[in-house]
Write an enzyme that holds these catalytic residues in place. Structure first.
Site, PDB file in Angstrom:
ATOM      1  N   SER A 142       3.189 -12.369  -7.566  1.00 38.03           N
ATOM      2  CA  SER A 142       2.397 -12.806  -6.400  1.00 38.03           C
ATOM      3  C   SER A 142       1.611 -14.047  -6.792  1.00 38.03           C
ATOM      4  CB  SER A 142       1.411 -11.705  -5.996  1.00 38.03           C
ATOM      5  OG  SER A 142       0.445 -12.202  -5.089  1.00 38.03           O
ATOM      6  N   TYR A 155      -4.717  -5.089  -8.253  1.00 33.59           N
ATOM      7  CA  TYR A 155      -3.483  -5.653  -7.702  1.00 33.59           C
ATOM      8  C   TYR A 155      -3.190  -7.009  -8.358  1.00 33.59           C
ATOM      9  CZ  TYR A 155      -0.054  -7.704  -4.598  1.00 33.59           C
ATOM     10  OH  TYR A 155       1.078  -8.311  -4.115  1.00 33.59           O
TER      11      TYR A 155
HETATM   12  P1  NAP Z   1       6.204  -3.951   2.282  1.00 37.92           P
HETATM   13  O1  NAP Z   1       6.804  -4.501   3.517  1.00 37.92           O
HETATM   14  O2  NAP Z   1       5.062  -3.009   2.377  1.00 37.92           O
HETATM   15  O3  NAP Z   1       7.388  -3.298   1.413  1.00 37.92           O
HETATM   16  C1  NAP Z   1       7.114  -2.577   0.238  1.00 37.92           C
HETATM   17  C2  NAP Z   1       8.378  -1.840  -0.158  1.00 37.92           C
HETATM   18  O4  NAP Z   1       8.090  -1.043  -1.311  1.00 37.92           O
HETATM   19  C3  NAP Z   1       8.866  -0.911   0.922  1.00 37.92           C
HETATM   20  O5  NAP Z   1      10.280  -0.914   0.974  1.00 37.92           O
HETATM   21  C4  NAP Z   1       8.382   0.458   0.456  1.00 37.92           C
HETATM   22  O6  NAP Z   1       9.253   1.426   0.980  1.00 37.92           O
HETATM   23  C5  NAP Z   1       8.503   0.296  -1.048  1.00 37.92           C
HETATM   24  N1  NAP Z   1       7.659   1.239  -1.773  1.00 37.92           N
HETATM   25  C6  NAP Z   1       6.322   1.415  -1.661  1.00 37.92           C
HETATM   26  N2  NAP Z   1       5.916   2.419  -2.458  1.00 37.92           N
HETATM   27  C7  NAP Z   1       7.031   2.866  -3.096  1.00 37.92           C
HETATM   28  C8  NAP Z   1       7.274   3.902  -4.040  1.00 37.92           C
HETATM   29  N3  NAP Z   1       6.273   4.682  -4.503  1.00 37.92           N
HETATM   30  N4  NAP Z   1       8.533   4.118  -4.480  1.00 37.92           N
HETATM   31  C9  NAP Z   1       9.564   3.352  -4.010  1.00 37.92           C
HETATM   32  N5  NAP Z   1       9.396   2.354  -3.116  1.00 37.92           N
HETATM   33  C10 NAP Z   1       8.136   2.132  -2.661  1.00 37.92           C
HETATM   34  O7  NAP Z   1       5.682  -5.131   1.349  1.00 37.92           O
HETATM   35  P2  NAP Z   1       6.381  -6.497   0.886  1.00 37.92           P
HETATM   36  O8  NAP Z   1       5.479  -7.596   1.284  1.00 37.92           O
HETATM   37  O9  NAP Z   1       7.781  -6.538   1.277  1.00 37.92           O
HETATM   38  O10 NAP Z   1       6.227  -6.312  -0.681  1.00 37.92           O
HETATM   39  C11 NAP Z   1       7.291  -6.500  -1.593  1.00 37.92           C
HETATM   40  C12 NAP Z   1       6.731  -7.071  -2.869  1.00 37.92           C
HETATM   41  O11 NAP Z   1       6.194  -8.374  -2.621  1.00 37.92           O
HETATM   42  C13 NAP Z   1       5.593  -6.257  -3.491  1.00 37.92           C
HETATM   43  O12 NAP Z   1       5.773  -6.188  -4.888  1.00 37.92           O
HETATM   44  C14 NAP Z   1       4.359  -7.068  -3.171  1.00 37.92           C
HETATM   45  O13 NAP Z   1       3.326  -6.883  -4.110  1.00 37.92           O
HETATM   46  C15 NAP Z   1       4.929  -8.477  -3.216  1.00 37.92           C
HETATM   47  N6  NAP Z   1       4.151  -9.489  -2.501  1.00 37.92           N
HETATM   48  C16 NAP Z   1       3.967  -9.415  -1.172  1.00 37.92           C
HETATM   49  C17 NAP Z   1       3.205 -10.374  -0.530  1.00 37.92           C
HETATM   50  C18 NAP Z   1       2.945 -10.356   0.942  1.00 37.92           C
HETATM   51  O14 NAP Z   1       2.080 -11.111   1.412  1.00 37.92           O
HETATM   52  N7  NAP Z   1       3.655  -9.547   1.713  1.00 37.92           N
HETATM   53  C19 NAP Z   1       2.647 -11.430  -1.269  1.00 37.92           C
HETATM   54  C20 NAP Z   1       2.867 -11.467  -2.651  1.00 37.92           C
HETATM   55  C21 NAP Z   1       3.621 -10.512  -3.259  1.00 37.92           C
HETATM   56  P3  NAP Z   1       8.931   2.957   1.261  1.00 37.92           P
HETATM   57  O15 NAP Z   1       7.614   3.018   1.965  1.00 37.92           O
HETATM   58  O16 NAP Z   1      10.102   3.374   2.090  1.00 37.92           O
HETATM   59  O17 NAP Z   1       8.921   3.627  -0.076  1.00 37.92           O
END
Ligand code: NAP
Length: 269
Positions: A142, A155
């Site tokens: 991130s 985080y």
């Molecule tokens: P998201 O839409 O909330 O997706 C998160 C994913 O992780 C979902 O598929 C969720 O699926 C899965 N997950 C959560 N807990 C889990 C567990 N215990 N076991 C297995 N799977 C799990 O968020 P996103 O933005 O796509 O995030 C993806 C990555 O990008 C993360 O590492 C996040 O830190 C990073 N990121 C995001 C942003 C942003 O602004 N969105 C910015 C920087 C970095 P289930 O609920 O079905 O398990």
């Protein structure tokens, strides 16, 4: 069913958000898929959609990566399925809460997913990829790995871990045919923000679409980047940061403390 010549990509956190778009894009690039997340219904819907649209082989595996036995099952698949050529360590959760507004159990669960699961899956994939002579590990960090004060401290620190881990992974694996890419997304319009406690960020003008984020990250992968920061327009800024970090790295070991830390003789006890 014949396997893809590109092999299989295992994507964690594939049920929604960034992981779901990675799954779609990698299938369109010719990869078969193994999709991992907890929500079985969402995984199956995505599985059917991608299979129908691309004809690729998709296997959905519902698993909570915070559950040791479930995590061990995914590690075993990475070690033994010789078709796997890519691991996208994407599953992660975040928070905007301060140390006073969050609790240690929630933070431990975040560390377990963002750090422990990512690390164990990498440790399963890396030797297998080395043995196969090729493979790619994409770790989703991130922008707060650097902009550490923006969100919850655990985080940000978990994402700094992913960044540091990737530097050393690259050093360990590059000459063995294994590629590492660390991606630093900034605010991206996913449910991450609902979970993190700041849902309105999804609609902010500075927030990137999930599709743009993943397409940019894949463009960075195509260009051979170790670090990809989709929102950073001037890459010279990153080059300067890295040059400064490496310059400082070379100065951090010295048998003598710096003069500013040498106590006056009368203060020594
Ligand atoms: P998201 O839409 O909330 O997706 C998160 C994913 O992780 C979902 O598929 C969720 O699926 C899965 N997950 C959560 N807990 C889990 C567990 N215990 N076991 C297995 N799977 C799990 O968020 P996103 O933005 O796509 O995030 C993806 C990555 O990008 C993360 O590492 C996040 O830190 C990073 N990121 C995001 C942003 C942003 O602004 N969105 C910015 C920087 C970095 P289930 O609920 O079905 O398990």
């Amino acid at each position: 069913m014949t396997h893809s010549t590109k092999g299989t990509a295992l994507v964690t956190g594939a049920s929604t958000g960034i992981g779901a778009v990675y799954a779609d894009r990698l299938a369109r690039r010719g990869y078969d898929l193994i999709l991992v997340a907890r929500n079985e219904q969402r995984l199956n819907t995505l599985d059917r959609q991608i299979t129908a649209e691309t004809g690729r082989t998709v296997l959905a595996i519902p698993a909570d990566l915070n559950d040791k036995a479930a995590l061990a099952r995914i590690e075993a698949i990475l070690r033994t399925d010789r078709n796997i050529t890519m691991l996208v360590n994407n599953a992660g959760i975040g928070s905007v809460a301060s140390v006073l507004d969050s609790n240690a159990d929630e933070m431990e669960a975040m560390i377990s997913l963002n750090i422990t699961a990512l690390t164990r899956l990498t440790y399963a994939a890396a030797p297998a990829f080395v043995a196969r002579g090729a493979g790619t590990i994409v770790n989703i960090s991130s922008a707060v790995a650097i902009a550490a004060e923006k969100l919850n401290g655990v985080y940000s620190a978990s994402k700094s871990y992913v960044l540091s881990f990737g530097h050393r992974l690259h050093q360990d694996l590059a000459d063995k045919g294994v590629r590492i890419q660390t991606v630093l997304p900034a605010a991206t319009a996913t449910e991450f923000w609902d979970v993190a406690g700041y849902a309105s960020q999804k609609q902010a003008a500075s927030t990137m679409s999930t599709e743009d984020l993943v397409d940019a990250a894949l463009a960075g992968l195509d260009q051979g980047e170790l670090i990809t920061i989709p929102a950073l327009h001037d890459n010279d800024d990153w080059s300067r940061w890295e040059a400064g970090r490496l310059d400082l790295s070379a100065k951090l070991v010295n048998a003598k403390p710096a003069p500013r830390y040498v106590l006056p003789t009368q203060a020594r006890v």
